[in-house]
Design a protein around this motif. Sequence first.
Motif, PDB file in Angstrom:
ATOM      1  N   ASN A 101       0.809  -1.230   0.000  1.00 37.44           N
ATOM      2  CA  ASN A 101       0.000   0.000   0.000  1.00 37.44           C
ATOM      3  C   ASN A 101       0.837   1.274   0.000  1.00 37.44           C
ATOM      4  OD1 ASN A 101      -2.627  -1.398   0.198  1.00 37.44           O
ATOM      5  ND2 ASN A 101      -1.865  -1.991   2.217  1.00 37.44           N
ATOM      6  N   ASN A 102       2.010   1.205  -0.638  1.00 40.90           N
ATOM      7  CA  ASN A 102       2.837   2.398  -0.785  1.00 40.90           C
ATOM      8  C   ASN A 102       2.959   2.778  -2.257  1.00 40.90           C
ATOM      9  OD1 ASN A 102       3.862   3.429   1.933  1.00 40.90           O
ATOM     10  ND2 ASN A 102       4.131   1.217   2.141  1.00 40.90           N
ATOM     11  N   LEU A 103       3.908   3.645  -2.597  1.00 46.27           N
ATOM     12  CA  LEU A 103       3.957   4.276  -3.912  1.00 46.27           C
ATOM     13  C   LEU A 103       5.261   3.970  -4.634  1.00 46.27           C
ATOM     14  CD1 LEU A 103       2.723   7.786  -2.696  1.00 46.27           C
ATOM     15  CD2 LEU A 103       1.303   5.983  -3.715  1.00 46.27           C
ATOM     16  N   TYR A 104       5.180   3.875  -5.960  1.00 45.29           N
ATOM     17  CA  TYR A 104       6.352   3.598  -6.810  1.00 45.29           C
ATOM     18  C   TYR A 104       6.330   4.575  -7.979  1.00 45.29           C
ATOM     19  CZ  TYR A 104       9.468   0.990 -10.002  1.00 45.29           C
ATOM     20  OH  TYR A 104      10.470   0.615 -10.864  1.00 45.29           O
ATOM     21  N   ASN A 105       7.380   5.365  -8.103  1.00 44.41           N
ATOM     22  CA  ASN A 105       7.436   6.441  -9.089  1.00 44.41           C
ATOM     23  C   ASN A 105       8.484   6.148 -10.168  1.00 44.41           C
ATOM     24  OD1 ASN A 105       7.012   9.419  -9.856  1.00 44.41           O
ATOM     25  ND2 ASN A 105       9.221   9.332  -9.491  1.00 44.41           N
ATOM     26  N   PHE A 106       8.163   6.508 -11.426  1.00 40.52           N
ATOM     27  CA  PHE A 106       9.178   6.378 -12.475  1.00 40.52           C
ATOM     28  C   PHE A 106       9.035   7.492 -13.501  1.00 40.52           C
ATOM     29  CE2 PHE A 106       5.634   4.458 -14.615  1.00 40.52           C
ATOM     30  CZ  PHE A 106       5.894   4.499 -15.979  1.00 40.52           C
ATOM     31  N   HIS A 107      10.165   7.787 -14.171  1.00 42.49           N
ATOM     32  CA  HIS A 107      10.164   8.744 -15.275  1.00 42.49           C
ATOM     33  C   HIS A 107       9.634   8.022 -16.515  1.00 42.49           C
ATOM     34  CE1 HIS A 107      13.659  11.314 -13.403  1.00 42.49           C
ATOM     35  NE2 HIS A 107      12.597  11.214 -12.617  1.00 42.49           N
ATOM     36  N   PRO A 108       8.662   8.604 -17.204  1.00 40.67           N
ATOM     37  CA  PRO A 108       8.091   7.905 -18.364  1.00 40.67           C
ATOM     38  C   PRO A 108       9.109   7.524 -19.431  1.00 40.67           C
ATOM     39  CG  PRO A 108       6.669   9.710 -17.703  1.00 40.67           C
ATOM     40  CD  PRO A 108       7.919   9.835 -16.883  1.00 40.67           C
ATOM     41  N   GLY A 109      10.178   8.318 -19.581  1.00 36.79           N
ATOM     42  CA  GLY A 109      11.225   7.964 -20.530  1.00 36.79           C
ATOM     43  C   GLY A 109      11.340   8.947 -21.679  1.00 36.79           C
ATOM     44  N   SER A 110      12.282   8.656 -22.573  1.00 40.70           N
ATOM     45  CA  SER A 110      12.536   9.492 -23.751  1.00 40.70           C
ATOM     46  C   SER A 110      12.365   8.661 -25.006  1.00 40.70           C
ATOM     47  CB  SER A 110      13.949  10.070 -23.692  1.00 40.70           C
ATOM     48  OG  SER A 110      14.096  10.922 -22.562  1.00 40.70           O
ATOM     49  N   HIS A 111      11.587   9.203 -25.956  1.00 34.20           N
ATOM     50  CA  HIS A 111      11.270   8.403 -27.144  1.00 34.20           C
ATOM     51  C   HIS A 111      12.404   8.350 -28.160  1.00 34.20           C
ATOM     52  CE1 HIS A 111      10.591  11.976 -29.672  1.00 34.20           C
ATOM     53  NE2 HIS A 111       9.808  12.468 -28.720  1.00 34.20           N
ATOM     54  N   GLY A 112      13.431   9.190 -27.995  1.00 32.34           N
ATOM     55  CA  GLY A 112      14.625   9.092 -28.823  1.00 32.34           C
ATOM     56  C   GLY A 112      14.406   9.338 -30.302  1.00 32.34           C
ATOM     57  N   GLY A 113      13.420  10.146 -30.632  1.00 33.79           N
ATOM     58  CA  GLY A 113      13.181  10.480 -32.030  1.00 33.79           C
ATOM     59  C   GLY A 113      12.076   9.691 -32.690  1.00 33.79           C
ATOM     60  N   GLN A 114      11.506   8.708 -31.987  1.00 37.00           N
ATOM     61  CA  GLN A 114      10.410   7.923 -32.565  1.00 37.00           C
ATOM     62  C   GLN A 114       9.120   8.735 -32.679  1.00 37.00           C
ATOM     63  OE1 GLN A 114      10.417   3.547 -31.069  1.00 37.00           O
ATOM     64  NE2 GLN A 114      10.912   4.796 -29.293  1.00 37.00           N
ATOM     65  N   GLY A 115       9.037   9.773 -31.861  1.00 37.07           N
ATOM     66  CA  GLY A 115       7.816  10.558 -31.767  1.00 37.07           C
ATOM     67  C   GLY A 115       7.084  10.243 -30.475  1.00 37.07           C
ATOM     68  N   ALA A 116       6.411  11.241 -29.932  1.00 39.66           N
ATOM     69  CA  ALA A 116       5.722  11.070 -28.657  1.00 39.66           C
ATOM     70  C   ALA A 116       4.648   9.998 -28.727  1.00 39.66           C
ATOM     71  CB  ALA A 116       5.117  12.398 -28.217  1.00 39.66           C
TER      72      ALA A 116
END
Length: 279
Positions: A101-116
């Motif tokens: 019952n706690n929280l886990y955070n992450f950076h969505p990432g970088s698409h590296g030129g593929q497009g959002a």
Amino acid sequence: MLKIGCHLSISKGFKAMGKEALKINANTFQFFTRNPRGSKAKAIDPKDAEALLMLMKENQFAQVLAHAPYTLNPCSPEEKTREFAAQVMADDLVRMEYLPNNLYNFHPGSHGGQGAGEGIRQIISQLNTLIKPQQTTIVLLETMAGKGTEIGRTFEELRQILDGVVLSGKMGVCMDTCHINDAGYDIVHDLDGVLDKFDKVIGLERLYAIHLNDSLNPNGSHKDRHAKIGEGSIGLQAITQIINHPKLRHLPFFLETPNDNAGYAQEIALLRGVYVEGS
């Protein structure tokens, strides 16, 4: 009561982090699940996890926040990088159940030129593979500053990800004050407007935590460089408004400022001093 903590090292174990938090007058904390620049993770001692849960209960801690390593990129153009992200996150979510019952955070990432659009599709695909109905952990997408090809620079991009996750009830958002400032959201002069937009696009009920950081750069710079509280372009006055805002004051706040524990203790004391209890 202000729910405030900072980033602590997991190297000495769970209970040690709880004791360290108490020493600096914190009632929550954030920690990396493993080496933030690598993949190694310390083996979990179930008794140590139980001891932390007991300490949290005894001291009325808010939920704690685990942070995925920076090396995770679930929307990389490289398949091996995406596979690494999936393996690490899958392991992290299993490990988090030692602290239910706690929280886990992450950076969505970088698409590296593929497009959002393609990057968002890949993130959704990975989350739908990893998130399980039985898990108690809420997975949070972090708002990003918009460096390079980062996903998550707008509330709309985060909403697209949330909409694509089948078990969306297991998902939420962590708002980083430095990041949204650098992304162009004017939390200094128009905090109400920013929160209204967040509510309209994502929903404030999906906001579970705040990374409380000042910024070394001006609004809209897309730089992502954290500053100590009151020493950046956001400033103490705006940060005071954030922690006291009726739509935010109930949330846990996590400092990621460039500090050691003594510096965090000073910032926590400062913030407790400007927090208005009971309002």
